[in-house]
Design a protein around this motif. Structure first.
Motif, PDB file in Angstrom:
ATOM      1  N   GLY A 114      55.286  94.266  32.324  1.00 48.03           N
ATOM      2  CA  GLY A 114      54.638  93.107  31.699  1.00 48.03           C
ATOM      3  C   GLY A 114      54.869  93.008  30.205  1.00 48.03           C
ATOM      4  N   VAL A 115      55.182  94.115  29.539  1.00 49.23           N
ATOM      5  CA  VAL A 115      55.412  94.060  28.092  1.00 49.23           C
ATOM      6  C   VAL A 115      56.802  93.481  27.834  1.00 49.23           C
ATOM      7  CG1 VAL A 115      55.651  95.402  25.972  1.00 49.23           C
ATOM      8  CG2 VAL A 115      53.881  96.006  27.622  1.00 49.23           C
ATOM      9  N   THR A 116      56.872  92.539  26.903  1.00 46.95           N
ATOM     10  CA  THR A 116      58.123  91.825  26.653  1.00 46.95           C
ATOM     11  C   THR A 116      58.615  92.041  25.224  1.00 46.95           C
ATOM     12  OG1 THR A 116      56.963  89.867  25.872  1.00 46.95           O
ATOM     13  CG2 THR A 116      57.439  89.985  28.239  1.00 46.95           C
ATOM     14  N   ARG A 117      59.866  91.657  25.014  1.00 45.53           N
ATOM     15  CA  ARG A 117      60.452  91.726  23.678  1.00 45.53           C
ATOM     16  C   ARG A 117      59.666  90.837  22.693  1.00 45.53           C
ATOM     17  NH1 ARG A 117      66.587  89.765  22.352  1.00 45.53           N
ATOM     18  NH2 ARG A 117      67.086  91.182  24.051  1.00 45.53           N
ATOM     19  N   THR A 118      59.179  89.710  23.185  1.00 35.93           N
ATOM     20  CA  THR A 118      58.428  88.794  22.321  1.00 35.93           C
ATOM     21  C   THR A 118      57.171  89.468  21.786  1.00 35.93           C
ATOM     22  OG1 THR A 118      59.212  87.028  23.745  1.00 35.93           O
ATOM     23  CG2 THR A 118      57.470  86.468  22.200  1.00 35.93           C
ATOM     24  N   ALA A 119      56.521  90.245  22.618  1.00 34.29           N
ATOM     25  CA  ALA A 119      55.312  90.948  22.167  1.00 34.29           C
ATOM     26  C   ALA A 119      55.650  91.954  21.073  1.00 34.29           C
ATOM     27  CB  ALA A 119      54.653  91.646  23.357  1.00 34.29           C
ATOM     28  N   LEU A 120      56.769  92.641  21.243  1.00 37.77           N
ATOM     29  CA  LEU A 120      57.202  93.591  20.213  1.00 37.77           C
ATOM     30  C   LEU A 120      57.501  92.857  18.901  1.00 37.77           C
ATOM     31  CD1 LEU A 120      57.436  95.510  22.664  1.00 37.77           C
ATOM     32  CD2 LEU A 120      59.589  96.333  21.735  1.00 37.77           C
ATOM     33  N   GLN A 121      58.157  91.705  19.030  1.00 34.56           N
ATOM     34  CA  GLN A 121      58.484  90.923  17.830  1.00 34.56           C
ATOM     35  C   GLN A 121      57.216  90.472  17.116  1.00 34.56           C
ATOM     36  OE1 GLN A 121      60.943  88.085  19.897  1.00 34.56           O
ATOM     37  NE2 GLN A 121      62.847  88.941  19.045  1.00 34.56           N
TER      38      GLN A 121
END
Lengths: 221, 204
Positions: free
Chosen positions: A110-117
Motif C-alpha cells: 500500500g505504500v507508494t512512491r508518492t507518499a515517500l515524495q
C-alpha cells in the motif's frame, strides 16, 4: 614499469572488491550459479550508488529461512527495484539510510512512491528514516495510506522530533499487539503528542483532530 | 617582485591561485613556497639537472603540478563554497536562519541522525538455555548477537547498534526455535513470506 605497476594495482583493487562483496554474502550454502547471480546483483547495485546492505540482508534472510534459491534471487532483485524507486522518490540528495528506509517502506503493501515524495518534500533537509518507518508501520497497521501520510507530514510540519515520531509508532504498535484497534490507538496517542506540539499556521490540526485519525470526525475544508 | 612571480608561467599559476576563495591561505602559501624553493635552473649544481633542456622539462612538470594542485584546491574550495551557499539558500527558503553555525549544526545532526543507535532487545523466557536475536540488522546471523540472562533467570537482553528505521527481527531460542517477540507487532516479509517482529529504531 609504471604501466605494469598500475596494472597490478588495478588487479589488486578489482580482486579486493570482488572478495569483499563475496565475503559479505552468505553464499556458502548456495550453488555456484546462484551465488554468482547474487554477487552480480549486489555489485551492480553498489556500482550504481545504491546501498547494498538491504540486499545483503535480504539474501541472508532467504538463506536463514532456507528459501528456494530462485526465490532468493527474485527477492534480491525486488529489493534493488525498490531501492531505485526510493532513491527517485527521495531525490535530490537522499542519504543511504534514507534510501534503505524508503525501500523498507515501499515493501509494505500500500505504500507508494508518492507518499515517500510527500514526506521528502515536507522534510527536504533532514533524514527521513524515522518518518518513513512510522508511515510504513501505520500503513502496516491498517491505517489508510492517505491518512497515514497526512498524519506524518503534519506532525513534521508541526515540529515533531524523531523521538516523538518514534514513540508514536512504537506506542501504537504496542497497543495493537495488546488488542487495540490501530485507529483508536492512533487517536489517543496523537492527542497526547499534539498537546505538546506548537500549532503552526497553515498546517491543519491533523493530530489534534481525532476525526482525522479515526475518520469519524467532521471533514476539513 | 619575487623570483617566482618573475617567471611568466609561475605567475600565471599564481594568478590562478589568487582567484580562489580566500580559504586556507596558509596552505596555498606553503604550496607556492615549496614550488619556488624546488625550482630547478640551469645553474643548479646537480649534474643530472645541469642541462637547460632537462631543467626546463622539470620546471614545466613542476608548473603542471602546481596548476593541478591549484585546480584541485580550487575545485575543493569551490565545491565546499557552493554546497555551503546552496545549504544557506535552502535554509533561507525554508524559513530557517541562514547563519553558518546553523548550517554546520544541520550537517552534524544529519550525520548523527543516520548513525547507528544503541537499541535494547528484551525477551522473556525462563526455560531457555540460550537466546540470540536475529534480524536484518545482523544479517540474520543466528550466532552474531547472543542475549544475556538476567540474574533472576526470567529475562534475556542485549543492546546492539542498529541504524534508524524500521527493522524486522526475531529470537532464536536454544539454537533451533525461531520465536517472534510477543511484545512487538509482527509482519510478513514481502519477498520471502517469512514472518518477523517489527521495531522502529531512532535516536531516543
Amino acid at each position: 614499469m609504471t604501466r605494469r605497476l598500475l596494472w597490478l594495482l588495478g588487479l589488486l583493487v578489482a580482486t579486493s572488491r570482488v572478495t569483499t562483496a563475496q565475503d559479505s554474502l552468505p553464499l556458502a550454502t548456495l550453488d555456484r550459479d546462484v551465488a554468482m547471480r547474487l554477487t552480480r546483483i549486489v555489485d551492480s547495485a553498489g556500482s550504481r550508488g545504491l546501498p547494498t546492505e538491504p540486499i545483503v540482508a535480504k539474501i541472508s534472510q532467504g538463506v536463514f529461512f532456507h528459501a528456494p534459491p530462485d526465490r532468493i534471487v527474485v527477492a534480491a532483485q525486488s529489493v534493488v527495484a525498490r531501492l531505485e524507486e526510493a532513491r527517485i522518490a527521495l531525490a535530490p540528495k537522499p542519504t543511504q539510510s534514507d534510501i534503505a528506509a524508503g525501500e523498507n517502506a515501499l515493501g509494505v503493501d500500500g505504500v507508494t512512491r508518492t507518499a515517500l515524495q510527500a514526506i521528502r518534500s515536507t522534510s527536504p533537509n533532514r533524514p527521513v528514516a524515522v518518518p518513513l518507518g512510522l508511515l510504513a508501520q501505520l500503513v502496516a497497521s491498517k491505517v489508510p495510506l492517505a491518512r497515514a501520510t497526512k498524519i506524518v507530514t503534519d506532525l513534521i510540519k508541526r515540529g515533531a522530533s524523531d523521538p516523538q515520531l518514534l514513540a508514536l509508532g512504537n506506542n501504537v504498535s504496542a497497543d495493537v499487539v495488546h488488542g487495540a484497534q490501530a485507529m483508536a490507538s492512533l487517536d489517543v496517542r496523537l492527542r497526547g503528542l499534539t498537546a505538546v506540539l506548537a500549532p503552526v499556521a497553515g498546517v491543519s490540526a491533523a493530530a489534534t483532530d481525532p476525526g482525522l485519525a479515526s475518520g469519524s470526525g467532521p471533514k476539513k475544508p | 617582485m619575487s623570483d617566482a612571480e618573475r617567471d611568466p608561467v609561475l605567475r600565471r599559476a599564481l594568478d590562478e591561485l589568487r582567484k580562489l576563495p580566500p580559504a586556507d591561505v596558509g596552505a596555498m602559501r606553503r604550496v607556492v613556497s615549496a614550488a619556488a624553493a624546488a625550482r630547478v635552473t640551469p645553474f643548479d649544481s646537480d649534474p643530472g639537472m645541469s642541462s637547460p633542456r632537462r631543467g626546463r622539462s622539470v620546471r614545466v612538470w613542476m608548473v603542471v603540478g602546481i596548476a593541478a594542485a591549484s585546480a584541485f584546491v580550487g575545485f575543493a574550495l569551490r565545491g565546499a563554497w557552493t554546497s555551503r551557499s546552496h545549504a544557506a539558500s535552502t535554509a533561507a527558503s525554508s524559513g530557517a536562519p541562514s547563519t553558518a553555525p546553523s548550517i554546520v549544526r544541520t550537517a552534524a545532526s544529519t550525520e548523527l541522525d543516520a548513525a547507528p543507535v544503541q537499541q535494547p532487545f528484551v525477551f522473556n523466557n525462563s526455560r531457555a538455555h540460550k537466546v540470540f536475536v536475529v534480524g536484518d540488522f545482523n544479517r540474520w546471523d543466528p550466532t552474531a548477537t547472543p542475549m544475556t540472562r538476567s540474574s533472576d533467570g526470567e529475562l534475556w537482553s542485549t543492546v546492539i547498534p542498529v541504524v534508524p528505521g524500521r527493522h524486522m527481527y526475531a529470537f532464536m531460542v536454544d539454537d533451533s526455535l525461531f520465536t517472534l517477540d510477543p511484545n512487538a507487532p509482527k509482519t510478513r516479509d514481502p519477498d520471502l513470506g517469512a514472518e518477523g517482529s517489527i521495531i522502529i529504531v531512532g535516536r531516543p
